[in-house]
Design an enzyme around this catalytic site. Structure first.
Site, PDB file in Angstrom:
ATOM      1  N   ASP A  77      29.247  24.588 -17.857  1.00 48.16           N
ATOM      2  CA  ASP A  77      30.084  23.404 -17.688  1.00 48.16           C
ATOM      3  C   ASP A  77      29.412  22.393 -16.757  1.00 48.16           C
ATOM      4  O   ASP A  77      28.886  22.766 -15.707  1.00 48.16           O
ATOM      5  CB  ASP A  77      31.441  23.830 -17.098  1.00 48.16           C
ATOM      6  CG  ASP A  77      32.382  22.653 -16.911  1.00 48.16           C
ATOM      7  OD1 ASP A  77      32.666  21.972 -17.913  1.00 48.16           O
ATOM      8  OD2 ASP A  77      32.816  22.418 -15.769  1.00 48.16           O
TER       9      ASP A  77
ATOM     10  N   GLU B 207      26.731  22.114 -21.664  1.00 51.07           N
ATOM     11  CA  GLU B 207      27.778  21.110 -21.824  1.00 51.07           C
ATOM     12  C   GLU B 207      27.285  19.887 -21.069  1.00 51.07           C
ATOM     13  O   GLU B 207      27.525  19.731 -19.879  1.00 51.07           O
ATOM     14  CB  GLU B 207      29.115  21.603 -21.275  1.00 51.07           C
ATOM     15  CG  GLU B 207      30.286  20.728 -21.691  1.00 51.07           C
ATOM     16  CD  GLU B 207      30.741  19.736 -20.630  1.00 51.07           C
ATOM     17  OE1 GLU B 207      31.273  18.676 -20.989  1.00 51.07           O
ATOM     18  OE2 GLU B 207      30.568  20.011 -19.435  1.00 51.07           O
TER      19      GLU B 207
HETATM   20  C1  OTU Z   1      33.738  19.234 -18.191  1.00 48.43           C
HETATM   21  O1  OTU Z   1      33.683  17.891 -18.651  1.00 48.43           O
HETATM   22  C2  OTU Z   1      34.919  19.899 -18.881  1.00 48.43           C
HETATM   23  O2  OTU Z   1      34.714  19.937 -20.263  1.00 48.43           O
HETATM   24  C3  OTU Z   1      36.170  19.180 -18.486  1.00 48.43           C
HETATM   25  O3  OTU Z   1      37.294  19.667 -19.162  1.00 48.43           O
HETATM   26  C4  OTU Z   1      36.327  19.332 -17.000  1.00 48.43           C
HETATM   27  O4  OTU Z   1      37.396  18.527 -16.567  1.00 48.43           O
HETATM   28  C5  OTU Z   1      35.067  18.914 -16.217  1.00 48.43           C
HETATM   29  O5  OTU Z   1      33.862  19.380 -16.803  1.00 48.43           O
HETATM   30  C6  OTU Z   1      35.097  19.482 -14.828  1.00 48.43           C
HETATM   31  O6  OTU Z   1      34.910  20.874 -14.839  1.00 48.43           O
HETATM   32  O7  OTU Z   1      33.125  14.685 -17.364  1.00 48.43           O
HETATM   33  O8  OTU Z   1      35.279  14.146 -18.835  1.00 48.43           O
HETATM   34  O9  OTU Z   1      28.191  15.726 -18.928  1.00 48.43           O
HETATM   35  O10 OTU Z   1      30.900  15.045 -19.259  1.00 48.43           O
HETATM   36  O11 OTU Z   1      31.064  18.147 -17.613  1.00 48.43           O
HETATM   37  C7  OTU Z   1      34.782  15.430 -18.850  1.00 48.43           C
HETATM   38  C8  OTU Z   1      29.185  16.652 -18.732  1.00 48.43           C
HETATM   39  C9  OTU Z   1      33.548  15.596 -17.997  1.00 48.43           C
HETATM   40  C10 OTU Z   1      30.531  16.034 -18.373  1.00 48.43           C
HETATM   41  C11 OTU Z   1      31.537  17.104 -18.374  1.00 48.43           C
HETATM   42  C12 OTU Z   1      32.910  16.922 -17.933  1.00 48.43           C
END
Ligand code: OTU
Length: 659
Positions: free
Chosen positions: A296, A338
């Site tokens: 993540d 991700e």
């Molecule tokens: C991720 O997303 C998760 O998918 C989210 O659900 C979480 O809220 C977040 O991390 C925190 O844990 O900015 O708008 O380049 O885009 O990590 C979602 C990666 C996010 C980011 C992503 C993030």
């Protein structure tokens, strides 16, 4: 990153260090793992000197004694190897022999929240036959480790990496579920939230209690000087619900780095103890039977003044070192990045740097997702063709995860350059997409909602289920049958691209039944601030009960996705590790690409984003090597050739191969 040593010097040093570590660990490894496994363990360790020692040297070489760090981490890995259960070692054995196991066209993914899908982990196990009907071979369960109480960002605020969320079950349940999935030939993907912990995590509590070792697990600043300096170049991820990237925490005596919500404290990866702790967490999950760790927010792991603190070289080095070390104990483990980042930065997470540096095995193809929705709203596929053709190819040993929707919002990662080349202005196109999918644009069929509208920049993102965004919700509300047919077609055609672009297609729970936005999303006060819950509805098992009846909406959509899965399995060209070549047909509404794999005939994919019949020159198939084009799968179950052209129905698609 300033390094005074030259690359050959670093390499020699790396090889030397690993030889030394391997010699010291060798006798113990042979005793603890047995002769045969011990030997394999040592061979893996030594083979990975470039992937382990080099990154660790660049990350920590100046702060710690490198040889001692490597020896210590190798010890952590050996412990995990010795604890690895036998059934998992057998899987490892297979996967080392067959490293392309996850690239096959039989791979079909499904992502869901365990509680929303099956109540508990045991409940998920009871529903596996349902997933088997869809041909699912890859199950991504959303965050399932113990989160903090109350608001927890959908589980992305972990309070304990060693426990499963008690509402879902126990670690033993997770092991049992993984075992059952493996018996069925399904791989299990689980989230690893490694950029931050909940502020309730034991590390954070100890830090707040004044333990200096744990204080160094986080990024704390006594006053606003540095936070202000960093903030100048930091974009806000949640400008609306969590403005700024720092939170004043009196117990910590200052400002804590909190990229996301104020209860999510960023970890300090400049501290090797953090690396060690996260390595142990990864190995622990791998030994429970997790096959794929979804890393993540991996772009955020390293901070650097004057930058946006994303995609820093060190974030890649961290992923590389983690992967190499975990593989020594669990060679069957995969990493999925991700990284929802600009297209030119994306393939780096798959290891495409100045040279190939094994990093993540899989990465979300965010670009494909964005341009599919852009094409649908604009009824024009040119921007999609252009931006996808600029995506650097993924290294052959890796693969994309292709998807249409996930639990997050859609951020319009459409570059100004690509927009301009299509004759559009980037900002207005993004604004149009927000208007369109929030239903504000006249005549729009989109029924989503704006997420995190930023007053300062005018930016916003979109929340909403695929069925609501592509017009199914609107058509049901108006009762217009013809419009419903078109909306179902849109969903099928969007997924026809997701299933054929190459890589693992990932279905978001509910899309197979055309589930719409959850009207009760805000009922839970812990969700009310975050409209991403609009597209995280509970599974509707009553709707699922209608899936076998083709007269129902659910039956039509479920059937369409099953047919895509069946067609996909028959096409070797769709396995990851092949090539996707974007074509530029003479009709701007049609997205066209050829998928190739050295072991098979090519596949030509055509998708019509126009609301009328459209066509491409009948010579196109031959021009890309399909001299005897044969129908594989399509909206109408046949190819419509007429007057020297191949015709596609409104919002329709076709897959062709070479006889
Ligand atoms: C991720 O997303 C998760 O998918 C989210 O659900 C979480 O809220 C977040 O991390 C925190 O844990 O900015 O708008 O380049 O885009 O990590 C979602 C990666 C996010 C980011 C992503 C993030």
């Amino acid at each position: 990153m300033v390094d005074v040593r030259s690359e050959p010097e670093r390499r020699l040093r790396a090889a030397g260090i690993l030889q030394e570590v391997s010699a010291r660990l060798g006798p113990v490894a042979r005793v603890r793992l047995g002769e045969l496994e011990g030997e394999a363990f040592l061979a893996r360790l030594e083979q990975m000197h470039l992937d382990v020692v080099e990154p660790l040297d660049l990350l920590y070489g100046r702060r710690t004694e490198l040889a001692a760090l490597v020896l210590d981490l190798a010890g952590v890995v050996l412990d995990a190897a010795a604890a690895r259960p036998w059934p998992l070692r057998l899987l490892d054995r297979r996967r080392e022999v067959d490293p392309g196991w996850f690239q096959r066209s039989r791979m079909i993914g499904y992502a869901c929240y365990a509680d929303r899908f099956g109540g508990t982990l045991a409940g998920v196990r009871d529903r596996l036959d349902y997933l088997a009907e869809l041909g699912v071979t890859y199950l991504h369960l959303m965050p399932l480790l113990a989160p903090r109480e109350g608001e927890n960002d959908g589980g992305y605020a972990v309070a304990d990496y060693e426990a499963v969320d008690p509402r879902l079950g126990t670690m033993a349940d997770l092991e049992e579920l993984a075992g059952e999935l493996h018996r069925r030939g399904v791989a299990l993907c689980v989230d690893l939230v490694l950029n931050h912990t909940a502020k309730e995590h034991a590390w954070a509590r100890k830090a707040a209690a004044g333990d200096p070792a744990y204080r160094d697990f986080y990024l704390v600043f006594g006053d606003r000087t540095l936070p202000d300096a960093y903030q100048r170049t930091l974009p806000e991820v949640f400008p609306d619900i969590a403005p700024g990237s720092f939170t004043l925490v009196p117990e910590m005596g200052g400002w804590v780095w909190t990229t996301f919500n104020d209860y999510q404290w960023d970890l300090n990866y400049a501290n090797p103890a953090v690396f060690r702790a996260m390595l142990r967490t990864m190995l622990e999950l791998a030994n429970r039977g997790v096959d794929v760790l979804r890393l993540d927010a991996v772009p955020f792991l390293w901070k650097r003044m004057g930058t946006d603190c994303q995609n820093q070289p060190e974030a890649h080095l961290l992923a590389q070192a983690f992967r190499a070390l975990t593989r020594v104990a669990a060679p069957g483990l995969l990493f999925k990045a991700e990284a929802i980042v600009a297209p030119e930065m994306l393939v780096q997470y798959l290891g495409a740097h100045d040279r190939f540096r094994p990093e993540c095995d899989l990465a979300y193809n965010n670009q494909l997702m964005v341009v599919l929705w852009s094409s649908l709203a604009a009824r024009d596929a040119r921007l999609a063709g252009r931006s996808l053709s600029r995506l650097r190819p993924e290294p052959p040993s890796t693969g994309w995860v292709t998807y249409l929707r996930c639990h997050d919002d859609i951020g319009w990662a459409v570059s100004d350059v690509d927009a301009a080349a299509t004759g559009w202005e980037g900002f207005s196109h993004r604004r149009f997409l927000n208007d369109f999918y929030s239903g504000r644009h006249p005549g729009s069929f989109g029924r989503g909602a704006l997420f995190q509208e930023n007053e300062a920049t005018g930016d916003a993102r979109i929340s909403g289920m695929a069925a609501s965004l592509c017009g199914i919700e609107a058509a049901l509300a108006s009762g217009d049958e013809a419009e419903l047919d078109m909306a179902v077609r849109r969903l099928e055609t969007l997924y026809s691209v997701v299933f054929s672009f190459g890589g693992i297609p990932l279905l978001w729970m509910g899309d197979e039944l055309a589930l719409r936005n959850d009207p009760r999303w805000a009922d839970d006060p812990a969700h009310a601030e975050d409209n991403r819950w609009l597209h995280r509805p509970p599974m509707d098992w009553a709707a699922a009960g209608r899936r076998a009846d083709p007269a129902t909406l659910e039956g039509r959509v479920f059937g369409a996705l099953r047919r895509l899965a069946d067609a996909r399995r028959s096409q070797l060209a769709l396995r990851a590790g092949g090539e996707t070549d974007l074509l530029f047909p003479d009709d701007p509404h049609v997205l066209a690409f050829r998928r190739r794999h050295r072991r098979s005939a090519p596949l030509l994919v055509l998708a019509n984003f126009g609301d009328g019949w459209q066509s491409v020159d009948a010579g196109l198939p031959a021009a890309v090597g399909l001299t005897e084009p044969e129908h594989v799968h399509s909206t109408r179950g046949r190819l419509d050739w007429a007057e020297g052209r191949l015709h596609l129905p409104p919002w329709g698609f076709a897959w062709l191969t070479n006889r």
